[in-house]
Scaffold this motif. Structure first.
Motif, PDB file in Angstrom:
ATOM      1  N   ILE A 180     106.198  51.187  30.883  1.00  0.00           N
ATOM      2  CA  ILE A 180     105.889  50.772  29.552  1.00  0.00           C
ATOM      3  C   ILE A 180     105.542  49.251  29.496  1.00  0.00           C
ATOM      4  CG2 ILE A 180     107.244  50.729  27.652  1.00  0.00           C
ATOM      5  CD1 ILE A 180     108.903  52.556  28.630  1.00  0.00           C
ATOM      6  N   ASP A 181     106.398  48.857  30.346  1.00  0.00           N
ATOM      7  CA  ASP A 181     106.013  46.850  30.280  1.00  0.00           C
ATOM      8  C   ASP A 181     104.189  46.934  30.820  1.00  0.00           C
ATOM      9  OD1 ASP A 181     108.863  47.005  28.791  1.00  0.00           O
ATOM     10  OD2 ASP A 181     109.284  46.284  31.154  1.00  0.00           O
ATOM     11  N   ALA A 182     104.584  47.560  31.832  1.00  0.00           N
ATOM     12  CA  ALA A 182     103.291  47.115  32.634  1.00  0.00           C
ATOM     13  C   ALA A 182     102.160  47.842  31.830  1.00  0.00           C
ATOM     14  CB  ALA A 182     103.518  47.927  34.421  1.00  0.00           C
ATOM     15  N   SER A 183     102.494  48.542  30.610  1.00  0.00           N
ATOM     16  CA  SER A 183     101.218  49.365  29.836  1.00  0.00           C
ATOM     17  C   SER A 183     100.715  48.231  28.914  1.00  0.00           C
ATOM     18  CB  SER A 183     101.821  50.774  29.249  1.00  0.00           C
ATOM     19  OG  SER A 183     103.019  50.567  28.888  1.00  0.00           O
ATOM     20  N   ARG A 184     101.939  47.709  28.203  1.00  0.00           N
ATOM     21  CA  ARG A 184     101.287  46.762  27.550  1.00  0.00           C
ATOM     22  C   ARG A 184     100.201  45.513  27.290  1.00  0.00           C
ATOM     23  NH1 ARG A 184     107.565  46.449  27.085  1.00  0.00           N
ATOM     24  NH2 ARG A 184     107.857  47.840  25.619  1.00  0.00           N
ATOM     25  N   MET A 185      99.881  46.030  29.227  1.00  0.00           N
ATOM     26  CA  MET A 185      98.992  45.090  29.680  1.00  0.00           C
ATOM     27  C   MET A 185      97.550  45.659  29.378  1.00  0.00           C
ATOM     28  SD  MET A 185     100.533  42.281  31.969  1.00  0.00           S
ATOM     29  CE  MET A 185     100.819  43.401  33.328  1.00  0.00           C
ATOM     30  N   THR A 186      96.030  44.934  28.908  1.00  0.00           N
ATOM     31  CA  THR A 186      95.243  45.795  29.269  1.00  0.00           C
ATOM     32  C   THR A 186      94.367  45.756  30.457  1.00  0.00           C
ATOM     33  OG1 THR A 186      94.258  43.713  28.220  1.00  0.00           O
ATOM     34  CG2 THR A 186      94.383  44.697  26.463  1.00  0.00           C
ATOM     35  N   ALA A 187      93.943  46.177  30.609  1.00  0.00           N
ATOM     36  CA  ALA A 187      92.936  46.770  31.631  1.00  0.00           C
ATOM     37  C   ALA A 187      92.562  45.129  33.035  1.00  0.00           C
ATOM     38  CB  ALA A 187      91.893  47.760  31.863  1.00  0.00           C
ATOM     39  N   PHE A 188      92.838  45.098  33.942  1.00  0.00           N
ATOM     40  CA  PHE A 188      92.479  43.841  34.757  1.00  0.00           C
ATOM     41  C   PHE A 188      90.275  43.376  35.069  1.00  0.00           C
ATOM     42  CE2 PHE A 188      96.345  43.686  35.775  1.00  0.00           C
ATOM     43  CZ  PHE A 188      97.334  42.355  35.754  1.00  0.00           C
ATOM     44  N   VAL A 189      90.218  44.942  34.924  1.00  0.00           N
ATOM     45  CA  VAL A 189      88.490  44.869  35.246  1.00  0.00           C
ATOM     46  C   VAL A 189      87.698  46.219  35.307  1.00  0.00           C
ATOM     47  CG1 VAL A 189      88.794  43.341  37.154  1.00  0.00           C
ATOM     48  CG2 VAL A 189      89.349  45.646  37.823  1.00  0.00           C
ATOM     49  N   ALA A 190      88.187  47.489  34.458  1.00  0.00           N
ATOM     50  CA  ALA A 190      88.024  48.461  34.444  1.00  0.00           C
ATOM     51  C   ALA A 190      87.923  48.731  33.050  1.00  0.00           C
ATOM     52  CB  ALA A 190      89.188  49.449  34.966  1.00  0.00           C
ATOM     53  N   ARG A 191      87.043  49.298  32.582  1.00  0.00           N
ATOM     54  CA  ARG A 191      87.968  50.018  31.066  1.00  0.00           C
ATOM     55  C   ARG A 191      88.760  50.332  31.010  1.00  0.00           C
ATOM     56  NH1 ARG A 191      83.634  53.478  31.675  1.00  0.00           N
ATOM     57  NH2 ARG A 191      81.423  51.545  31.189  1.00  0.00           N
ATOM     58  N   TYR A 192      89.097  51.338  31.532  1.00  0.00           N
ATOM     59  CA  TYR A 192      90.746  52.204  31.157  1.00  0.00           C
ATOM     60  C   TYR A 192      91.506  51.423  31.846  1.00  0.00           C
ATOM     61  CZ  TYR A 192      87.996  54.159  27.146  1.00  0.00           C
ATOM     62  OH  TYR A 192      87.380  54.563  26.145  1.00  0.00           O
ATOM     63  N   LYS A 193      93.032  51.372  31.513  1.00  0.00           N
ATOM     64  CA  LYS A 193      94.380  51.334  32.149  1.00  0.00           C
ATOM     65  C   LYS A 193      94.232  52.726  32.279  1.00  0.00           C
ATOM     66  CE  LYS A 193      97.154  47.681  33.261  1.00  0.00           C
ATOM     67  NZ  LYS A 193      98.375  47.294  33.173  1.00  0.00           N
ATOM     68  N   ILE A 194      94.719  53.644  33.840  1.00  0.00           N
ATOM     69  CA  ILE A 194      94.978  54.448  33.761  1.00  0.00           C
ATOM     70  C   ILE A 194      95.792  55.200  34.424  1.00  0.00           C
ATOM     71  CG2 ILE A 194      94.564  57.303  34.735  1.00  0.00           C
ATOM     72  CD1 ILE A 194      91.808  56.316  34.355  1.00  0.00           C
ATOM     73  N   TYR A 195      96.982  55.364  34.046  1.00  0.00           N
ATOM     74  CA  TYR A 195      98.112  56.422  34.833  1.00  0.00           C
ATOM     75  C   TYR A 195      98.578  57.376  35.201  1.00  0.00           C
ATOM     76  CZ  TYR A 195     100.268  51.022  33.064  1.00  0.00           C
ATOM     77  OH  TYR A 195     100.584  49.825  33.342  1.00  0.00           O
ATOM     78  N   ILE A 196      98.619  57.652  36.110  1.00  0.00           N
ATOM     79  CA  ILE A 196      98.881  59.278  36.864  1.00  0.00           C
ATOM     80  C   ILE A 196     100.258  59.486  37.185  1.00  0.00           C
ATOM     81  CG2 ILE A 196      97.943  60.432  38.855  1.00  0.00           C
ATOM     82  CD1 ILE A 196      94.821  58.864  38.329  1.00  0.00           C
ATOM     83  N   ILE A 197     100.702  60.381  36.492  1.00  0.00           N
ATOM     84  CA  ILE A 197     102.325  60.549  36.752  1.00  0.00           C
ATOM     85  C   ILE A 197     101.947  62.284  37.591  1.00  0.00           C
ATOM     86  CG2 ILE A 197     104.579  60.950  36.335  1.00  0.00           C
ATOM     87  CD1 ILE A 197     103.772  58.985  33.920  1.00  0.00           C
ATOM     88  N   ASP A 198     102.584  62.051  39.199  1.00  0.00           N
ATOM     89  CA  ASP A 198     102.311  63.511  39.457  1.00  0.00           C
ATOM     90  C   ASP A 198     103.707  63.522  39.713  1.00  0.00           C
ATOM     91  OD1 ASP A 198     101.605  65.550  40.558  1.00  0.00           O
ATOM     92  OD2 ASP A 198     101.220  64.850  42.675  1.00  0.00           O
ATOM     93  N   GLU A 199     103.731  65.298  39.344  1.00  0.00           N
ATOM     94  CA  GLU A 199     105.189  66.096  39.710  1.00  0.00           C
ATOM     95  C   GLU A 199     106.205  65.628  38.441  1.00  0.00           C
ATOM     96  OE1 GLU A 199     104.872  68.123  40.150  1.00  0.00           O
ATOM     97  OE2 GLU A 199     103.643  68.516  42.191  1.00  0.00           O
ATOM     98  N   VAL A 200     105.726  65.404  36.944  1.00  0.00           N
ATOM     99  CA  VAL A 200     106.039  64.701  35.468  1.00  0.00           C
ATOM    100  C   VAL A 200     107.428  65.593  35.411  1.00  0.00           C
ATOM    101  CG1 VAL A 200     104.503  65.793  34.113  1.00  0.00           C
ATOM    102  CG2 VAL A 200     105.423  63.683  33.825  1.00  0.00           C
TER     103      VAL A 200
END
Length: 550
Positions: free
Chosen positions: A128-148
């Motif tokens: 959650i804390d990391a997601s508050r920052m926008t993407a560094f170089v890409a268009r979107y910052k994407i979190y892939i959470i497997d076996e959620v």
């Protein structure tokens, strides 16, 4: 003396280091995804229209492409094209820096995490804390959470607000094999895609392409066995194919069906057909010997019963007229057609139920092979008996009560040795014959629904100007064939027929009632006793007496 040994082993850091097929042939474009056309179409339309959800949930059984789809989605949203000016696309170029970085798993703005090893609320707080920052170089910052589904309740609760309103340019892609364990509050915040099991025929085609790319010959039947064993999972199937290719290298280079059966411990389909034929012929001794041969080769008794269940199921489908499996061996196709012509639906359903019961017993048994033998013996003896309906007809017709093979039980109506009975020439005669044989329910349906156009010898034409019960014609034909020892030709026509027996009886009753009420004596009685009534039961009793004296 040197303390080292020069074994000349290949370097594991070599660019040509071996990679398992499941990783080597992971889909790199949406076009390479197998069996997920509906999902690809929906995602493509959403990307083209700019209607992108902030959270996606991918669910499905193992190996159908959930993680691959998540990575492809990350590439599709972040692709900038070969010239660096492209936008989100369902067909990522695969050559730009975001595409290459995501494919190699090193892109800084695409973060993958395994919820099975990060189950706690502290792990989610870090996300959650990391997601508050926008993407560094890409268009979107994407979190892939497997076996959620492995996240704890507190972790899910901590994620809810961020999942509903993430920062600008942040997307979440959740993947799970057990969607029922994901809270409804999470499901309601995601766009859900259910990835389907991949059909066996598509898997077999995919494995054929992989084998060709690997320079390995593989028999179509072998690939079909692998596809069926994979149970809809591309990853599982590629792992089995990997093992089969390694096995083939030791056996001469080609992946053969026999080698795959040995490797997987599968029962030979030819052996299953032979066992099925012995069971149908009620050859208990031969069936047990065939089972023991399979067991001695290392085949699991449950595998034998599964093979028999598949055979009964396939026979039933052939009897229904369904399309047979592609790539099926000629011998198997001929055997299925032969059994479909010989066995009735009732016998096939009985075989299925007995085998299913045997499968459950063997799965729980302390002595599986002995339990399997007892299950097959029960099938040999129990399945050879006629079903209750045929049994009642045989008793009514005086047929000899003796056990016969399954095929004879199925064909009992046409093979009974009794002499031909006199053929009824009227619908009343048919009803009397049925009632005399105890077929009261069928006789009642004839009385209420059969509007006869003509009846000559063993040919009966019924009117279907009014709908007939769906199974009336078939049931009547089977019963008459058994009771008269003649095959009846029963057809229907839209032409109007004679009134049903029930309609004729009602018309006769109304006519008789009218004649009674019109008689001078009854009219005088009603005149003398105004309001008097003549009971319906009395009218029916008088009508019955008249019929008996007629």
């Amino acid at each position: 003396m040197s303390d080292s040994f020069d074994l000349d082993l290949p370097s594991t850091a070599s660019k040509d280091a071996y990679r398992v097929l499941a990783r080597k042939y992971r889909p790199q474009t949406f076009g390479e995804l197998i069996g997920q056309d509906a999902m690809v179409t929906t995602l493509g339309n959403a990307i083209r229209r700019g209607r992108l959800a902030h959270a996606f949930l991918l669910t499905g059984v193992r190996g159908v492409g959930k993680t691959s789809t998540a990575r492809l989605l990350a590439k599709a949203l972040n692709c900038i094209g070969p010239d660096g000016t492209g936008g989100p696309t369902i067909d990522p170029c695969g050559v730009c820096e975001p595409c290459v970085g995501i494919a190699e798993g090193r892109h800084i703005d695409v973060i993958e995490m395994d919820a099975a090893s990060h189950t706690g609320v502290d792990d989610m707080r870090a996300v959650i804390d990391a997601s508050r920052m926008t993407a560094f170089v890409a268009r979107y910052k994407i979190y892939i959470i497997d076996e959620v589904h492995m996240l704890s309740k507190n972790a899910f609760n901590a994620l809810l607000k961020t999942l509903e309103e993430p920062a600008e340019g942040v997307k979440f892609v959740l993947a799970t094999t057990e969607v029922n364990k994901v809270p409804v509050t999470v499901l309601s915040r995601c766009q859900r895609f259910d990835l389907r099991r991949i059909p066996a025929e598509k898997l077999a085609e995919h494995f054929a392409r992989v084998s060709k790319a690997e320079g390995v010959e593989a028999e179509p039947e072998a690939l079909g066995l692998i596809a069926r064993a994979a149970e809809g999972s591309a990853r599982d199937g590629l792992s089995i194919l990997d093992q089969a290719i390694a096995h083939a290298d030791m056996e001469g280079g080609a992946v053969s069906a026999a080698a795959v059966r040995d490797m997987l411990g599968l029962s030979d389909r030819g052996a299953i057909r032979d066992l099925m034929a012995l069971l149908i012929a009620s050859d208990g001794v031969g069936a047990l010997a065939a089972l023991r041969r399979q067991y001695d080769l290392g085949v699991d008794p449950l595998g034998v019963l599964r093979g028999l269940l598949e055979t009964v199921h396939a026979t039933t489908l052939v009897k229904l007229g369904a399309t047979q499996e592609a790539g099926q061996a000629t011998e198997e196709r001929e055997a299925l057609v032969g059994w479909a012509e010989t066995l009735s639906f009732a016998v096939l359903h009985r075989l299925w139920q007995l085998l299913l019961k045997g499968h459950d017993e063997v799965a729980r048994a302390a002595m599986p092979i002995e339990a399997c033998e007892m299950a097959l013996l029960r099938l040999v003896h129990a399945s050879s008996l006629p079903d209750p309906g045929d049994l009642a007809r045989m008793i009514a017709a005086g047929a000899p009560m003796m056990a016969a093979p399954v095929a004879q039980a199925a064909a009992a109506p046409s093979q009974a040795p009794a002499a031909e009975a006199a053929l009824p020439s009227t619908v009343e005669g048919i009803v009397a014959l049925l009632e005399g044989a105890g077929e009261l329910a069928l006789a009642s349906r004839i009385v209420h629904h059969a509007s006869v156009i003509s009846i000559v010898e063993a040919e009966l034409v019924l009117s279907n100007a009014r709908p007939l019960p769906a199974d009336l014609v078939g049931d009547l034909g089977a019963a008459l064939k058994l009771l008269t020892r003649r095959a009846w030709k029963i057809t229907t026509s839209p032409k109007p027929g004679r009134p049903t027996l029930r309609e004729a009886e009602a018309a006769q009753y109304e006519s008789f009632k009218a004649s009674i009420l019109a008689s001078p004596m009854i009219e005088a009685a009603f005149a003398a006793f105004p309001g008097a009534e003549l009971p319906e039961t009395e009218i029916k009793s008088l009508l019955e007496k008249r019929r008996h004296t007629a």
